[in-house]
Design an enzyme around this catalytic site. Structure first.
Site, PDB file in Angstrom:
ATOM      1  N   GLU A 142       7.800   6.679   4.341  1.00 29.97           N
ATOM      2  CA  GLU A 142       6.906   7.281   5.333  1.00 29.97           C
ATOM      3  C   GLU A 142       6.829   8.809   5.268  1.00 29.97           C
ATOM      4  O   GLU A 142       5.783   9.380   5.583  1.00 29.97           O
ATOM      5  CB  GLU A 142       7.267   6.800   6.743  1.00 29.97           C
ATOM      6  CG  GLU A 142       6.080   6.572   7.669  1.00 29.97           C
ATOM      7  CD  GLU A 142       5.107   5.470   7.218  1.00 29.97           C
ATOM      8  OE1 GLU A 142       4.383   5.690   6.238  1.00 29.97           O
ATOM      9  OE2 GLU A 142       5.077   4.400   7.850  1.00 29.97           O
ATOM     10  N   ALA A 192       0.837  -1.204   0.000  1.00 28.83           N
ATOM     11  CA  ALA A 192       0.000   0.000   0.000  1.00 28.83           C
ATOM     12  C   ALA A 192       0.871   1.253   0.000  1.00 28.83           C
ATOM     13  O   ALA A 192       0.575   2.232  -0.687  1.00 28.83           O
ATOM     14  CB  ALA A 192      -0.930  -0.013   1.202  1.00 28.83           C
ATOM     15  N   HIS A 193       1.986   1.234   0.766  1.00 26.87           N
ATOM     16  CA  HIS A 193       2.905   2.375   0.777  1.00 26.87           C
ATOM     17  C   HIS A 193       3.500   2.582  -0.611  1.00 26.87           C
ATOM     18  O   HIS A 193       3.591   3.688  -1.120  1.00 26.87           O
ATOM     19  CB  HIS A 193       4.028   2.148   1.791  1.00 26.87           C
ATOM     20  CG  HIS A 193       3.628   2.468   3.201  1.00 26.87           C
ATOM     21  ND1 HIS A 193       2.816   1.654   3.940  1.00 26.87           N
ATOM     22  CD2 HIS A 193       3.921   3.527   3.995  1.00 26.87           C
ATOM     23  CE1 HIS A 193       2.641   2.197   5.137  1.00 26.87           C
ATOM     24  NE2 HIS A 193       3.301   3.330   5.200  1.00 26.87           N
ATOM     25  N   ARG A 194       3.899   1.475  -1.208  1.00 21.86           N
ATOM     26  CA  ARG A 194       4.519   1.524  -2.525  1.00 21.86           C
ATOM     27  C   ARG A 194       3.532   2.041  -3.575  1.00 21.86           C
ATOM     28  O   ARG A 194       3.873   2.887  -4.403  1.00 21.86           O
ATOM     29  CB  ARG A 194       4.984   0.111  -2.884  1.00 21.86           C
ATOM     30  CG  ARG A 194       6.002   0.034  -3.971  1.00 21.86           C
ATOM     31  CD  ARG A 194       6.474  -1.400  -4.149  1.00 21.86           C
ATOM     32  NE  ARG A 194       7.510  -1.752  -3.189  1.00 21.86           N
ATOM     33  CZ  ARG A 194       8.807  -1.530  -3.403  1.00 21.86           C
ATOM     34  NH1 ARG A 194       9.208  -0.969  -4.511  1.00 21.86           N
ATOM     35  NH2 ARG A 194       9.707  -1.879  -2.505  1.00 21.86           N
TER      36      ARG A 194
END
Ligand code: SF4
Lengths: 299, 210
Positions: free
Chosen positions: B96, B42-44
Site C-alpha cells: 500500500e 492489481a496491487h501486485r
C-alpha cells in the site's frame, strides 16, 4: 416416486435452501443481533448495527445474498441408514451447489489447490465439504448447511496441549485467537471450541459446535460453565461490532467435547461471523421437509 | 471537496489533502464520486510488475473488494452491482505504501486494520484508510449508482477493476487518518489488556485437572 424424480426433488430443495440461507439469517442469529444492538451506547457501534440490520432487510427486499462472500459450502449430514437416497446424497449436494451458484447467484469460491484455478462453479475436489454421520435405524436425513466465508474461516486454529497446560491452557488458546484474528472476522462472533485428543478430532468438533442453536449449552455441567466463562471473558474484551469496539464481542461460545488420551488435550477454535449463515433441514423418507432454523424458508 | 449533508460528512472526489485535514480516526464519513474496486492481483501488478493501472485514481478512492456483478440485460457491455463488500485490507498492506505513492489515491476503503506501510503512506501523501461495515454488501451495492468502466477482466469477477460512481457511499469508519493515527492498533492495545484480565479471571474457575 421414481428414484430419479426423488433425486431431482431433493437437489432442487437443497439448491433453494442454500440460496435462502445466503439471503436470510437464521431466526436465532437475528434475535441475538437485535439483543446485542440494544445494549450498545456509542454512536459508532449503533451506526454499525443499524447498517447491518438495513443490509439484511435490503437483501430480502432485493432478493440478493446478504454478504458478497457466500463462502465455501459445507454440509454436515446426519443420514439414517434407511434413508432411500443415502447413496445419492453426496453427489446431489454437489449438484445443488452448482445450481445455487447460478440461481442465487453465489460468488465463485472454489479454487483447485496446486492448479490454482477457480472452477467458477463453487465445486471442486472435495468441495462442497460433506461431513458424514451415519445414523443406524433411521430413515431420515438431517442436513446442516453452512457458508464458510473467508474472513471467518481465517481465525481457525487447532493444536495439542500437554495435560499440564490444563483448561487454563485451553482458555489462553481461545482468547489469544480472539484478539489476534477474531477481531477481523466480523464480530460479534459465534465461537466454536473443540476439546478432544488430536487436532482433527478437536477441529471437527469446533466446526460442529457452530451448528448448535444460539443459547444452547453443552450437557456437561463443567463444559457449560466454561462456555459461560469464556463468553463473559471474551465479551469483556469489548471487540464490538466489526471489531471496532463496543459492549460485547460474541453471540455465544459453544464447546463440543469427547474423551481424550491421558497425555494430550486436543483443542481447536473455529468462529462464525455476525453473518452466520447456517441452516438446518430435515428430510423424511418421502422427502417431506422441516426446517427449524429459518421460519422464512418456504419450498 | 467536503460537504456536510443532513449532518453527514460527505467527501466528494476529487479529494485533496486539505479535505482530509479535519478527519480523525473513529469519524464516520460518506463518499460521492469515483470508487474503483482494487485488490490483491492489481496491487501486485502495479507494485511488483510495474504495470500502470488502466484507470486513473489520483485524488479518488479504491475499495478492497471482490464483488458479484451481473450483465444488464438488453445492454451491451453494461454491468450492475449485485453485491459488493470489503475484503481484508491487511492482504494489501505489503503494497500500500508504494501503491499510494504511485497512484495518488486519497481514500482507501476496506475491512479490518492495516499497519505501518499504510500509516506512512497516509501521513506522507495525505490519504486515509476507512472501513466499510463488512457483510453489508447489499447496502454497498445500492450505493453504487453505476459501473462506468471495467478493466483487467481476465482476472475474473472478484479481481476485475470495477470503476464505480457512488452516492453517499458509507458509513465509512476512518481507521487510519492523514496524521497516520491507527484506530485498530490503538484498540488492539486496549483489547489485549482486557484479554489478559479475562484469562486471569477465567483461570480461577477451570482447574478441572486435579
Ligand atoms: S467474515 Fe462473514 S460477514 Fe465478514 S465478510 Fe466474511 S462472510 Fe461476510
Amino acid at each position: 416416486m421414481y428414484q430419479q424424480e426423488m433425486v431431482t426433488k431433493m437437489t432442487d430443495i437443497m439448491a433453494s435452501f442454500v440460496g435462502h440461507i445466503g439471503k436470510k439469517l437464521p431466526d436465532d442469529v437475528i434475535a441475538k443481533l437485535d439483543e446485542l444492538a440494544k445494549k450498545e451506547t456509542s454512536p459508532l457501534a449503533k451506526t454499525l448495527y443499524e447498517t447491518m440490520t438495513r443490509n439484511q432487510n435490503l437483501a430480502v427486499a432485493l432478493d440478493r445474498p446478504s454478504c458478497q462472500d457466500t463462502g465455501v459450502l459445507q454440509f454436515w449430514v446426519k443420514c439414517g441408514t434407511g434413508f432411500p437416497l443415502i447413496d445419492e446424497v453426496e453427489a446431489l449436494l454437489k449438484e445443488a451447489v452448482v445450481k445455487a451458484t447460478f440461481e442465487t447467484p453465489l460468488r465463485h469460491n472454489s479454487v483447485e489447490t496446486f492448479d490454482e484455478v477457480n472452477t467458477k462453479r463453487n465445486v471442486g475436489k472435495g468441495t462442497p465439504t460433506v461431513f458424514w454421520d451415519i445414523v443406524p435405524h433411521s430413515d431420515q436425513c438431517e442436513i446442516y448447511a453452512y457458508m464458510a466465508g473467508g474472513g471467518c474461516t481465517l481465525p481457525g486454529k487447532a493444536m495439542v496441549l500437554m495435560p499440564g497446560a490444563g483448561y487454563e491452557g485451553v482458555t489462553q488458546f481461545v482468547l489469544d485467537q480472539m484478539t489476534s484474528y477474531g477481531l477481523n472476522a466480523c464480530p460479534p462472533l459465534l465461537v466454536g471450541v473443540g476439546v478432544a485428543t488430536s487436532v482433527e478430532t478437536a477441529a471437527l468438533l469446533s466446526k460442529k459446535a457452530l451448528m448448535r442453536p444460539l443459547g444452547s449449552h453443552n450437557p456437561n455441567a463443567r463444559a457449560a460453565e466454561m462456555e459461560r466463562l469464556l463468553e463473559d471473558g471474551i465479551n469483556a474484551i469489548g471487540l464490538g461490532p466489526q471489531g471496532m469496539g463496543g459492549s460485547a464481542s460474541v453471540m455465544g461460545v459453544h464447546i463440543e467435547n469427547t474423551a481424550r488420551h491421558p497425555s494430550a488435550i486436543g483443542v481447536a477454535v473455529n468462529v462464525g461471523c455476525w453473518s452466520h449463515r447456517r441452516g438446518h433441514i430435515v428430510f423424511d423418507r418421502d422427502l417431506n421437509v422441516t426446517c427449524d432454523t429459518h421460519s422464512t424458508f418456504r419450498r | 471537496m467536503v460537504e456536510i449533508r443532513d449532518g453527514k460528512k460527505v467527501l466528494i472526489t476529487p479529494v485533496s489533502a486539505e479535505d482530509l485535514e479535519d478527519i480523525n480516526i473513529g469519524d464516520i464519513i460518506y463518499l460521492d464520486g469515483d470508487l474503483m474496486t482494487c485488490r490483491d492481483v492489481a496491487h501486485r501488478r502495479l507494485v511488483e510488475g510495474g504495470r500502470e493501472l488502466p484507470y486513473d485514481i489520483r485524488d479518488k478512492a479504491i475499495f478492497h473488494a471482490g464483488p458479484i456483478v451481473r450483465p444488464i440485460e438488453g445492454q451491451e457491455d453494461a454491468y450492475e452491482m449485485v453485491s459488493v463488500g470489503p475484503t481484508t485490507s491487511m492482504r494489501m498492506e505489503k503494497f500500500e505504501y508504494e501503491f499510494t505513492k504511485l497512484t495518488g489515491v486519497r481514500v482507501i476503503v476496506g475491512k479490518g486494520g492495516m499497519k505501518e506501510n499504510t500509516e506512512r503512506a497516509c501521513r506522507e501523501f495525505g490519504a486515509i484508510h476507512c472501513v466499510f461495515p463488512a457483510g453489508c454488501a447489499v447496502v454497498a451495492a445500492t450505493e453504487v449508482e453505476r459501473i462506468a468502466e471495467h478493466h483487467w477482466d481476465e482476472l475474473g469477477m472478484p479481481e476485475t477493476l470495477w470503476c464505480c460512481k457512488v452516492k453517499e457511499f458509507g458509513p465509512l469508519i476512518v481507521s487510519i487518518d492523514a496524521k497516520g493515527r491507527n484506530m485498530f492498533e490503538e484498540n488492539k492495545v486496549r483489547f489485549n489488556e482486557r484479554k489478559d484480565a479475562a484469562v486471569e479471571e477465567i483461570c480461577k474457575h477451570v482447574s478441572f485437572i486435579k
